[in-house]
Design an enzyme around this catalytic site. Structure first.
Site, PDB file in Angstrom:
ATOM      1  N   HIS A 124      80.711  77.612  76.343  1.00  0.00           N
ATOM      2  CA  HIS A 124      81.539  77.979  77.996  1.00  0.00           C
ATOM      3  C   HIS A 124      83.062  77.863  77.172  1.00  0.00           C
ATOM      4  O   HIS A 124      83.195  77.262  76.437  1.00  0.00           O
ATOM      5  CB  HIS A 124      80.884  76.692  78.815  1.00  0.00           C
ATOM      6  CG  HIS A 124      82.196  77.107  79.938  1.00  0.00           C
ATOM      7  ND1 HIS A 124      83.040  77.012  80.439  1.00  0.00           N
ATOM      8  CD2 HIS A 124      81.455  77.011  81.006  1.00  0.00           C
ATOM      9  CE1 HIS A 124      83.603  77.119  81.936  1.00  0.00           C
ATOM     10  NE2 HIS A 124      82.531  77.278  82.259  1.00  0.00           N
ATOM     11  N   ASP A 201      77.888  69.118  74.841  1.00  0.00           N
ATOM     12  CA  ASP A 201      77.753  69.338  76.310  1.00  0.00           C
ATOM     13  C   ASP A 201      76.369  69.341  77.155  1.00  0.00           C
ATOM     14  O   ASP A 201      76.274  70.312  76.904  1.00  0.00           O
ATOM     15  CB  ASP A 201      78.898  70.878  76.515  1.00  0.00           C
ATOM     16  CG  ASP A 201      79.233  71.373  77.642  1.00  0.00           C
ATOM     17  OD1 ASP A 201      78.861  70.839  78.737  1.00  0.00           O
ATOM     18  OD2 ASP A 201      79.430  72.505  78.227  1.00  0.00           O
ATOM     19  N   GLN A 204      74.815  71.813  81.310  1.00  0.00           N
ATOM     20  CA  GLN A 204      73.223  72.214  82.193  1.00  0.00           C
ATOM     21  C   GLN A 204      72.470  71.787  81.967  1.00  0.00           C
ATOM     22  O   GLN A 204      71.303  72.001  82.119  1.00  0.00           O
ATOM     23  CB  GLN A 204      73.258  74.334  81.500  1.00  0.00           C
ATOM     24  CG  GLN A 204      74.789  74.747  82.012  1.00  0.00           C
ATOM     25  CD  GLN A 204      74.882  75.133  83.479  1.00  0.00           C
ATOM     26  OE1 GLN A 204      74.436  75.476  83.895  1.00  0.00           O
ATOM     27  NE2 GLN A 204      75.735  75.709  83.896  1.00  0.00           N
ATOM     28  N   LYS A 227      76.805  70.170  89.364  1.00  0.00           N
ATOM     29  CA  LYS A 227      76.146  70.970  88.938  1.00  0.00           C
ATOM     30  C   LYS A 227      74.901  70.333  88.568  1.00  0.00           C
ATOM     31  O   LYS A 227      73.798  70.623  88.271  1.00  0.00           O
ATOM     32  CB  LYS A 227      76.338  71.708  87.205  1.00  0.00           C
ATOM     33  CG  LYS A 227      77.447  72.420  87.286  1.00  0.00           C
ATOM     34  CD  LYS A 227      77.751  73.181  86.085  1.00  0.00           C
ATOM     35  CE  LYS A 227      79.001  73.856  85.765  1.00  0.00           C
ATOM     36  NZ  LYS A 227      79.615  74.663  84.726  1.00  0.00           N
ATOM     37  N   CYS A 365      82.178  83.064  81.999  1.00  0.00           N
ATOM     38  CA  CYS A 365      83.050  81.902  81.472  1.00  0.00           C
ATOM     39  C   CYS A 365      83.097  81.618  79.557  1.00  0.00           C
ATOM     40  O   CYS A 365      82.435  80.700  79.432  1.00  0.00           O
ATOM     41  CB  CYS A 365      82.886  80.563  82.152  1.00  0.00           C
ATOM     42  SG  CYS A 365      83.693  80.508  83.471  1.00  0.00           S
TER      43      CYS A 365
END
Length: 407
Positions: A124, A201, A204, A227, A365
């Protein structure tokens, strides 16, 4: 059989009952943000109605109540990701805020001219730009792990990128555009074997998969609250205690100080050293409520149900003539990026919206991924725990109808 009671879950999300252009809403933009269960919305209201006050400073009742609730939320995050200590959990404004905090503090402490940072081609923008900025400032080099046409990282190439100059590897656990679930523990193992540090990261990942920072042995991890069914403007930076203690704070003011004079300032202990200013108190407390929601459902149950929906959706999508799916990794989370024939994603997305079908369009993104495939963008259907097979059937029918309209 799935352990998820979809009726009970959907009852907790009032927004799912709304209509769009007279059609029932079917929301498939969950990789951008998820909707919030009633309990999270109520928690925000409760904070402002019953304990609104600044934290860690006042000796009065409301301040103590707010401080206790805020720190309880931090404890919930600690348990959820299995951190060793609650002070290894730093509340931030989101994953972007967390990565910017880490990038700047890390660079000021560990990065020198000629050093190297490694990211991947599927990151991202929020895990690209902060590292570009600090590399430029420090005259360091940013390297990129390539991907193949399935949207999988080329681990052999990753090993070639590692060197004695590699200070940090920063890679997403799950791609927001392709759905690829990266072999993150293998990447961490190779990174540590090279005596480098690792940041994951998990923006997600935390809402779809079990994330255990001890098992992974990652040095840093970030995710966004919004999220994982929590409020916008909330997020988390996890870091190992030793590293966080070594790093300089990025922003100054508020609770991050211990003593201030015009000659010198000494910094507070963890986690306050990295939480300058008045934080998003109500949001972080409500994030704790969102984590309760996920924990009570059981992340394994969520993963099983979402896998079922992803497999069903993929099978149905592939029946549509002209369908092209981008991201065909052997291990995926609940994201399908696609195009149909040469229909522009904005055109199809706009027409699907008129049918009450909310999907994402554009580059998500992740412009380097879109450039890799040489396309203008994709439509992205991303699945959450409140989606159903019936909604997927509606989406498939909608895509088919639009494709027929364009001939």
């Amino acid at each position: 059989m799935s352990k998820i009671n979809i009726h009970q879950i959907r009852e907790q999300f009032p927004i799912l009952k709304c209509t769009v252009y007279g059609k029932p809403l079917a929301y498939f933009d969950n990789a951008a943000t998820t909707h919030k269960p009633d309990r999270v919305v109520r928690k925000i209201k409760e904070v402002y109605e019953s304990m609104n006050s600044n934290i860690h400073r006042g000796v009065h009742y409301l301040s103590n109540q707010a401080t206790m609730a805020y720190e309880q939320a931090r404890n919930k995050v600690q348990i959820f990701i299995n951190a060793a200590h609650s002070h290894e959990v730093i509340f931030t404004s989101g994953a972007t805020g967390a990565i910017n905090l880490l990038a700047n503090s890390f660079a000021d402490t560990y990065l020198s001219e000629g050093d190297e940072i490694i990211i991947s081609h599927m990151e991202h923008h929020s895990n690209i730009v902060p590292w570009q900025m600090v590399c430029k400032r420090k005259k360091a080099l940013l390297k990129v792990i390539p991907i193949n046409s399935h949207g999988e990282l080329l681990l052999d190439e990753f090993e070639k990128l590692l060197s004695t100059k590699t200070k940090l590897v920063a890679v997403t656990y799950v791609s927001n555009t392709l759905g690829t679930v990266n072999p993150i523990e293998e990447i961490i193992e190779k990174t540590h074997a090279n005596n480098s540090l690792m940041m994951v990261d998990a923006s997600q990942a935390v809402q779809h998969l079990k994330v255990d920072v001890k098992t992974m042995d990652t040095d840093f991890l970030v995710f966004s609250g919004h999220k994982i069914y929590g409020p916008t403007g909330t997020g988390v930076l996890y870091g190992k205690e030793k590293l966080l203690n070594e790093m300089e704070p990025w922003q100054g003011g508020g609770e991050m100080i211990k003593n201030v004079s015009f000659e010198q300032t000494t910094y507070n202990e963890l986690p306050f050293k990295f939480e300058a200013g008045t934080p998003n108190i109500a949001g972080s407390i409500a994030l704790g409520e969102a984590i309760d929601f996920v924990s009570e459902l059981g992340i394994e149950n969520i993963a099983e149900y979402e896998d079922e929906l992803l497999n069903y959706a993929t099978e149905q999508f592939l029946q549509i003539p002209g369908m092209r799916i981008f991201g065909t990794a052997s291990k995926k989370a609940s994201v399908i990026s696609f195009l149909v024939n040469d229909i522009h994603p904005f055109d199809m997305g706009t027409l699907l919206d008129k049918m009450g079908l909310a999907v994402r369009t554009g580059h998500h993104c992740t412009q380097p991924i879109i450039d890799y495939f040489g396309i203008p963008g994709t439509l992205r259907a991303s699945i959450a725990v409140y989606n159903t097979k019936e909604e997927i059937d509606r989406l498939v029918a909608g895509i088919t109808k639009v494709a027929q309209m364009f001939g």
